[in-house]
Scaffold this motif. Structure first.
Motif, PDB file in Angstrom:
ATOM      1  N   ALA A  68      -1.223   2.076   9.324  1.00 53.59           N
ATOM      2  CA  ALA A  68      -2.359   2.954   9.597  1.00 53.59           C
ATOM      3  C   ALA A  68      -3.002   3.277   8.260  1.00 53.59           C
ATOM      4  O   ALA A  68      -2.345   3.278   7.216  1.00 53.59           O
ATOM      5  N   ASP A  69      -4.284   3.518   8.292  1.00 54.01           N
ATOM      6  CA  ASP A  69      -4.974   3.861   7.055  1.00 54.01           C
ATOM      7  C   ASP A  69      -6.198   4.702   7.352  1.00 54.01           C
ATOM      8  O   ASP A  69      -6.672   4.762   8.482  1.00 54.01           O
ATOM      9  N   GLN A  70      -6.671   5.347   6.333  1.00 52.60           N
ATOM     10  CA  GLN A  70      -7.970   6.011   6.375  1.00 52.60           C
ATOM     11  C   GLN A  70      -8.590   5.734   5.019  1.00 52.60           C
ATOM     12  O   GLN A  70      -8.211   6.346   4.020  1.00 52.60           O
ATOM     13  N   ILE A  71      -9.489   4.782   4.991  1.00 54.00           N
ATOM     14  CA  ILE A  71     -10.112   4.386   3.731  1.00 54.00           C
ATOM     15  C   ILE A  71     -11.625   4.504   3.889  1.00 54.00           C
ATOM     16  O   ILE A  71     -12.194   3.973   4.843  1.00 54.00           O
ATOM     17  N   ASP A  72     -12.229   5.231   2.971  1.00 51.08           N
ATOM     18  CA  ASP A  72     -13.669   5.448   3.030  1.00 51.08           C
ATOM     19  C   ASP A  72     -14.377   4.223   2.455  1.00 51.08           C
ATOM     20  O   ASP A  72     -14.147   3.857   1.302  1.00 51.08           O
ATOM     21  N   GLU A  73     -15.211   3.590   3.268  1.00 52.79           N
ATOM     22  CA  GLU A  73     -15.863   2.352   2.830  1.00 52.79           C
ATOM     23  C   GLU A  73     -16.870   2.616   1.712  1.00 52.79           C
ATOM     24  O   GLU A  73     -17.239   1.700   0.972  1.00 52.79           O
ATOM     25  N   ALA A  74     -17.327   3.850   1.592  1.00 53.90           N
ATOM     26  CA  ALA A  74     -18.322   4.159   0.553  1.00 53.90           C
ATOM     27  C   ALA A  74     -17.643   4.481  -0.777  1.00 53.90           C
ATOM     28  O   ALA A  74     -18.016   3.952  -1.825  1.00 53.90           O
ATOM     29  N   THR A  75     -16.633   5.346  -0.746  1.00 56.86           N
ATOM     30  CA  THR A  75     -16.006   5.771  -1.997  1.00 56.86           C
ATOM     31  C   THR A  75     -14.783   4.930  -2.350  1.00 56.86           C
ATOM     32  O   THR A  75     -14.277   5.008  -3.464  1.00 56.86           O
ATOM     33  N   HIS A  76     -14.286   4.145  -1.374  1.00 63.03           N
ATOM     34  CA  HIS A  76     -13.092   3.301  -1.577  1.00 63.03           C
ATOM     35  C   HIS A  76     -11.856   4.144  -1.905  1.00 63.03           C
ATOM     36  O   HIS A  76     -10.978   3.707  -2.636  1.00 63.03           O
ATOM     37  N   THR A  77     -11.836   5.357  -1.366  1.00 64.02           N
ATOM     38  CA  THR A  77     -10.651   6.199  -1.530  1.00 64.02           C
ATOM     39  C   THR A  77     -10.010   6.405  -0.155  1.00 64.02           C
ATOM     40  O   THR A  77     -10.664   6.255   0.873  1.00 64.02           O
ATOM     41  N   GLY A  78      -8.742   6.796  -0.173  1.00 70.53           N
ATOM     42  CA  GLY A  78      -8.043   7.025   1.087  1.00 70.53           C
ATOM     43  C   GLY A  78      -6.588   6.657   0.946  1.00 70.53           C
ATOM     44  O   GLY A  78      -6.026   6.746  -0.139  1.00 70.53           O
ATOM     45  N   TRP A  79      -5.991   6.245   2.057  1.00 68.17           N
ATOM     46  CA  TRP A  79      -4.565   5.933   2.028  1.00 68.17           C
ATOM     47  C   TRP A  79      -4.238   4.844   3.049  1.00 68.17           C
ATOM     48  O   TRP A  79      -5.000   4.600   3.984  1.00 68.17           O
ATOM     49  N   SER A  80      -3.084   4.232   2.865  1.00 67.90           N
ATOM     50  CA  SER A  80      -2.554   3.256   3.808  1.00 67.90           C
ATOM     51  C   SER A  80      -1.039   3.435   3.854  1.00 67.90           C
ATOM     52  O   SER A  80      -0.400   3.610   2.819  1.00 67.90           O
ATOM     53  N   VAL A  81      -0.497   3.413   5.060  1.00 66.60           N
ATOM     54  CA  VAL A  81       0.953   3.543   5.243  1.00 66.60           C
ATOM     55  C   VAL A  81       1.435   2.369   6.093  1.00 66.60           C
ATOM     56  O   VAL A  81       0.765   1.972   7.045  1.00 66.60           O
ATOM     57  N   MET A  82       2.560   1.807   5.722  1.00 62.40           N
ATOM     58  CA  MET A  82       3.110   0.663   6.445  1.00 62.40           C
ATOM     59  C   MET A  82       4.570   0.928   6.777  1.00 62.40           C
ATOM     60  O   MET A  82       5.362   1.274   5.913  1.00 62.40           O
ATOM     61  N   ILE A  83       4.892   0.775   8.060  1.00 65.31           N
ATOM     62  CA  ILE A  83       6.257   0.930   8.559  1.00 65.31           C
ATOM     63  C   ILE A  83       6.751  -0.444   8.982  1.00 65.31           C
ATOM     64  O   ILE A  83       6.049  -1.151   9.693  1.00 65.31           O
ATOM     65  N   THR A  84       7.926  -0.814   8.569  1.00 69.59           N
ATOM     66  CA  THR A  84       8.501  -2.089   8.989  1.00 69.59           C
ATOM     67  C   THR A  84       9.845  -1.802   9.643  1.00 69.59           C
ATOM     68  O   THR A  84      10.677  -1.090   9.063  1.00 69.59           O
ATOM     69  N   GLY A  85      10.049  -2.325  10.839  1.00 68.99           N
ATOM     70  CA  GLY A  85      11.319  -2.071  11.501  1.00 68.99           C
ATOM     71  C   GLY A  85      11.415  -2.766  12.839  1.00 68.99           C
ATOM     72  O   GLY A  85      10.474  -3.398  13.315  1.00 68.99           O
ATOM     73  N   ALA A 119      11.505   3.347  11.948  1.00 70.67           N
ATOM     74  CA  ALA A 119      10.943   3.463  10.598  1.00 70.67           C
ATOM     75  C   ALA A 119      12.009   3.084   9.572  1.00 70.67           C
ATOM     76  O   ALA A 119      12.533   3.930   8.848  1.00 70.67           O
ATOM     77  N   GLU A 120      12.352   1.788   9.539  1.00 69.89           N
ATOM     78  CA  GLU A 120      13.419   1.325   8.642  1.00 69.89           C
ATOM     79  C   GLU A 120      12.935   1.253   7.190  1.00 69.89           C
ATOM     80  O   GLU A 120      13.610   1.687   6.274  1.00 69.89           O
ATOM     81  N   PHE A 121      11.745   0.690   7.007  1.00 70.25           N
ATOM     82  CA  PHE A 121      11.126   0.677   5.674  1.00 70.25           C
ATOM     83  C   PHE A 121       9.771   1.374   5.783  1.00 70.25           C
ATOM     84  O   PHE A 121       8.990   1.057   6.676  1.00 70.25           O
ATOM     85  N   VAL A 122       9.524   2.301   4.903  1.00 65.79           N
ATOM     86  CA  VAL A 122       8.248   3.034   4.917  1.00 65.79           C
ATOM     87  C   VAL A 122       7.631   2.930   3.528  1.00 65.79           C
ATOM     88  O   VAL A 122       8.272   3.291   2.540  1.00 65.79           O
ATOM     89  N   THR A 123       6.427   2.391   3.459  1.00 65.65           N
ATOM     90  CA  THR A 123       5.725   2.354   2.176  1.00 65.65           C
ATOM     91  C   THR A 123       4.322   2.910   2.383  1.00 65.65           C
ATOM     92  O   THR A 123       3.776   2.850   3.481  1.00 65.65           O
ATOM     93  N   GLY A 124       3.765   3.441   1.341  1.00 70.56           N
ATOM     94  CA  GLY A 124       2.415   3.981   1.464  1.00 70.56           C
ATOM     95  C   GLY A 124       1.804   4.151   0.099  1.00 70.56           C
ATOM     96  O   GLY A 124       2.514   4.231  -0.907  1.00 70.56           O
ATOM     97  N   TYR A 125       0.498   4.164   0.070  1.00 69.81           N
ATOM     98  CA  TYR A 125      -0.182   4.452  -1.195  1.00 69.81           C
ATOM     99  C   TYR A 125      -1.498   5.165  -0.927  1.00 69.81           C
ATOM    100  O   TYR A 125      -2.033   5.129   0.177  1.00 69.81           O
ATOM    101  N   ARG A 126      -1.948   5.803  -1.955  1.00 72.84           N
ATOM    102  CA  ARG A 126      -3.221   6.491  -1.902  1.00 72.84           C
ATOM    103  C   ARG A 126      -4.158   5.807  -2.894  1.00 72.84           C
ATOM    104  O   ARG A 126      -3.733   5.430  -3.989  1.00 72.84           O
TER     105      ARG A 126
END
Lengths: 134, 134
Positions: A68-85, A119-126
């Motif tokens: 899941a993510d919320q990334i602003d197409e104009a400012t290119h800021t936001g976050w993305s989270v990835m769950i693997t399991g 939620a075995e592996f959880v990674t995310g970035y801002r």
């Protein structure tokens, strides 16, 4: 690009209602947007229908990814989270009944099945803005 | 849920600047949000960096999926388009130079490589509101 820890990542995921599940179907990669809820263990819960490729994947206890993510197409800021399991079908009648009440599918199709992704592996970035170089 | 044809799907994809690429890395499924451009053949073009899992996938000419959507979380209407096809590295100097000019990466990392995803299979659908039953 700033890494998020597990707790921050799960909190962000809980705050949105949709994401994309990625898995392999007939040897090809597939991504499907779906709405979700996050349970008390941080696992992803989604509803699906008989005949869905995702249901076969869950029945076989395959490993999937949920992003899941919320990334602003104009400012290119936001976050993305990835769950693997591991994906699996929820079969416990009480859990099924609870998830069916708490999670309403967005599409007008019978969605009687419930799939849980551990939620075995959880990674995310801002993504943050960086000052322009002088 | 209304199916879209190839032309409609490509047009929708061209109208947005980001999507999610899905592939397998070290036997696990991965989804990454990226910004893209759609070339004249309807193929997806994205930039990436040395060491990226996606670059290894493209070097091995593996099949990947690219998905973009615009779904309103409040009304549950919108669309989703999915492209499935072989990923490859763009190595032709003229094409590389053109794509590097036309496509600016959103993250502040050296993104000197360019990956193209062939639009071999294109599927898409639109989520429309349905009148409530009487």
């Amino acid at each position: 690009m700033v890494e998020l820890d597990r707790k921050e990542s799960i909190t962000l995921l809980t705050g949105v209602s949709m994401g994309r599940v990625g898995f392999t179907h007939q040897a090809l990669p597939v991504i499907r947007p779906v709405n979700h809820l996050v349970n008390d263990d941080g696992d992803i819960v989604i509803r699906t229908h008989a005949g869905a490729a995702l249901l076969a994947t869950a029945s076989a206890s395959e490993v999937v990814v949920y992003e899941a993510d919320q990334i602003d197409e104009a400012t290119h800021t936001g976050w993305s989270v990835m769950i693997t399991g591991t994906a699996s079908r929820v079969t416990d009648p009480q859990a099924l009944s609870r998830y069916r009440t708490e999670l309403t599918p967005w599409i007008n199709t019978e969605m009687e099945h419930v799939v849980r992704i551990r939620a075995e592996f959880v990674t995310g970035y801002r993504l943050e803005t960086t000052p322009s170089p002088p």
